[in-house]
Design a protein around this motif. Structure first.
Motif, mmCIF file in Angstrom:
data_model
loop_
_atom_site.group_PDB
_atom_site.id
_atom_site.type_symbol
_atom_site.label_atom_id
_atom_site.label_comp_id
_atom_site.label_asym_id
_atom_site.label_seq_id
_atom_site.Cartn_x
_atom_site.Cartn_y
_atom_site.Cartn_z
ATOM 1 N N ASP A 143 2.126 5.772 11.800
ATOM 2 C CA ASP A 143 2.094 5.428 10.377
ATOM 3 C C ASP A 143 3.374 5.822 9.668
ATOM 4 O OD1 ASP A 143 -0.761 4.453 9.913
ATOM 5 O OD2 ASP A 143 -1.095 6.336 10.964
ATOM 6 N N GLU A 198 -0.196 0.574 4.396
ATOM 7 C CA GLU A 198 -1.612 0.938 4.383
ATOM 8 C C GLU A 198 -1.790 2.454 4.372
ATOM 9 O OE1 GLU A 198 -5.488 0.549 7.348
ATOM 10 O OE2 GLU A 198 -3.768 -0.789 7.621
ATOM 11 N N ALA A 199 -0.941 3.165 5.133
ATOM 12 C CA ALA A 199 -1.018 4.627 5.173
ATOM 13 C C ALA A 199 -0.584 5.235 3.845
ATOM 14 C CB ALA A 199 -0.152 5.167 6.307
ATOM 15 N N VAL A 201 -0.969 3.853 0.896
ATOM 16 C CA VAL A 201 -2.084 3.645 -0.033
ATOM 17 C C VAL A 201 -3.197 4.648 0.248
ATOM 18 C CG1 VAL A 201 -3.878 2.025 -0.724
ATOM 19 C CG2 VAL A 201 -1.538 1.207 -0.379
ATOM 20 N N ARG A 202 -3.488 4.856 1.513
ATOM 21 C CA ARG A 202 -4.550 5.785 1.895
ATOM 22 C C ARG A 202 -4.228 7.215 1.463
ATOM 23 N NH1 ARG A 202 -4.853 4.225 6.918
ATOM 24 N NH2 ARG A 202 -3.558 5.879 7.796
ATOM 25 N N ALA A 203 -2.941 7.586 1.550
ATOM 26 C CA ALA A 203 -2.519 8.936 1.175
ATOM 27 C C ALA A 203 -2.265 9.082 -0.320
ATOM 28 C CB ALA A 203 -1.258 9.313 1.951
ATOM 29 N N GLY A 204 -2.249 7.957 -1.043
ATOM 30 C CA GLY A 204 -2.025 8.012 -2.481
ATOM 31 C C GLY A 204 -0.610 8.351 -2.874
ATOM 32 N N VAL A 223 0.608 12.018 4.276
ATOM 33 C CA VAL A 223 0.234 10.982 5.250
ATOM 34 C C VAL A 223 -0.635 11.578 6.350
ATOM 35 C CG1 VAL A 223 1.138 9.409 7.008
ATOM 36 C CG2 VAL A 223 2.235 9.523 4.760
ATOM 37 N N GLY A 226 -4.072 12.240 5.222
ATOM 38 C CA GLY A 226 -4.815 10.993 5.116
ATOM 39 C C GLY A 226 -5.191 10.396 6.454
ATOM 40 N N GLY A 228 -3.032 9.838 8.997
ATOM 41 C CA GLY A 228 -1.937 9.087 9.597
ATOM 42 C C GLY A 228 -1.244 9.830 10.725
#
Length: 367
Positions: A143, A198-199, A201-204, A223, A226, A228
């Motif tokens: 990621d 995508e990673a 977004v997942r980690a904000g 990351v 999250g 990653g």
């Protein structure tokens, strides 16, 4: 084994389909280095869809207009130059610029790119750099792939101080430990970070780390938290073109963030000073004192420790194509870093900590 320099991009092969990539470059008063770095990004030989976005972060030296001129002279990947305005409260300038650039590419009609290459304005890339980074990320299902750019070592002070900067960084954040699945240690090198959108977004990110002064390490931690997978190693095709000709330039580069790295903790500062002194200063002092006083045990123990220390530094000097003869000077360089770290704390308590190009950032809890 932090001192080994053979951690390079993992094994890779060309993917069946090349994902889309947006290269986001935060830039504040970078007109001096942009002619060496930006053309290298525009000239990337990438088989998939790619673009470059330079975010002009309040420059006063014509960085934005120069970027447009460089793109006209050497057309390649499409370039967009944009400006986010002054950072909102609670944001560092670089992360504010990255947020603006990432939001811009995410608003394209075709949708957000699959990967983001976050690279500093002083970083030059060989023509196949982006291709190799993406191939490594896709092949190993990573990621985040980050490379520690090879810094400039042209002047005497750069040759003395710069290889040790990477050596000490690797001691704090051993690359092999970072790259081990399941390991808690996380770090990245902010000059060159390929990040799966995508990673992010997942980690904000970057919102989740908006106050971070040491943004690369904070990004990697976010990351990894999250879920990653991250990778960090030394670069072969990525170089920093920013000059640090005098000791004062290098001193400011290190001291502006050293105390932030210690979480602004007096206790961690004291431990770091003691650790640097015991590991790097005591051996040569013991060796010399033992020789002068006839204390064979002190001379032998100090000399052996000094030799081992110098031996672990040789691979980094070779990576930077410098003479191994500089290795015995590592204690002197460590003394300089000790002074830089203490000065970083002093500047923080004077209200001038984490200063960069006209901006000073407080510790996150004070923001």
């Amino acid at each position: 084994m932090f001192w080994r320099t053979d951690v390079r991009l993992p094994p890779r092969s060309d993917p069946a389909r090349w994902p889309s990539v947006a290269v986001v470059v935060p830039a504040r008063d970078e007109a001096a280095v942009l002619p060496e770095s930006l053309p290298s990004l525009l000239a990337q030989c990438y088989p998939g869809e790619a673009e470059v976005v330079l975010v002009d972060d309040g420059s006063t030296d014509g960085t934005g207009s120069l970027a447009r001129q460089l793109a006209e002279r050497a057309p390649g990947l499409p370039l967009t130059v944009t400006s986010p305005g002054e950072p909102e409260p609670g944001w560092t300038g670089k992360l504010w610029a990255l947020r603006h650039g990432i939001a811009l590419v995410g608003s394209r009609p075709a949708g957000a790119p699959e990967y983001l290459l976050l690279t500093d304005a002083d970083i030059a890339h060989e023509p196949d750099s982006l291709r190799q980074l993406v191939a490594a990320a896709v092949s190993a299902d990573l990621d985040l792939v980050s490379q520690m750019a090879r810094l400039r070592v042209a002047t005497a002070w750069e040759r003395l101080v710069v290889p040790a900067f990477v050596y000490f960084f690797a001691q704090l954040y051993p690359f092999r430990r970072i790259n081990r699945p399941g390991a808690r240690t996380a770090a990245a090198a902010g000059g060159c970070v390929l990040l799966r959108t995508e990673a992010a977004v997942r980690a904000g990110v970057p919102d989740a780390i908006r106050q971070a002064v040491i943004d690369d390490v904070s990004l990697a931690r976010a990351v990894k938290r999250g879920g990653g997978r991250i990778w960090l190693g030394l670069a072969e095709r990525v170089d920093s073109v920013r000059p640090y000709p005098a000791l004062g330039d290098l001193w400011r580069m290190v001291s502006r963030s050293a105390y932030a790295q210690l979480r602004h903790s007096p206790l961690l500062l004291a431990g770091t000073v003691a650790g640097l002194a015991v590991v790097y200063l005591v051996p040569p002092v013991a060796a010399v004192a033992g020789l002068l006083t006839g204390d064979a045990a002190a001379a032998y123990a100090g000399g052996l420790a000094w030799l081992l220390m110098a031996g672990t530094y040789v691979p980094m000097l070779r990576y930077y194509r410098r003479s191994p003869g500089l290795a015995p000077l590592l204690p002197f360089t460590a003394l300089l870093y000790l002074g830089m770290t203490v000065d970083s704390a002093v500047q923080h308590y004077r209200g001038r900590g984490a200063a960069w190009k006209g901006r000073t950032y407080p510790r996150p809890s004070d923001a």
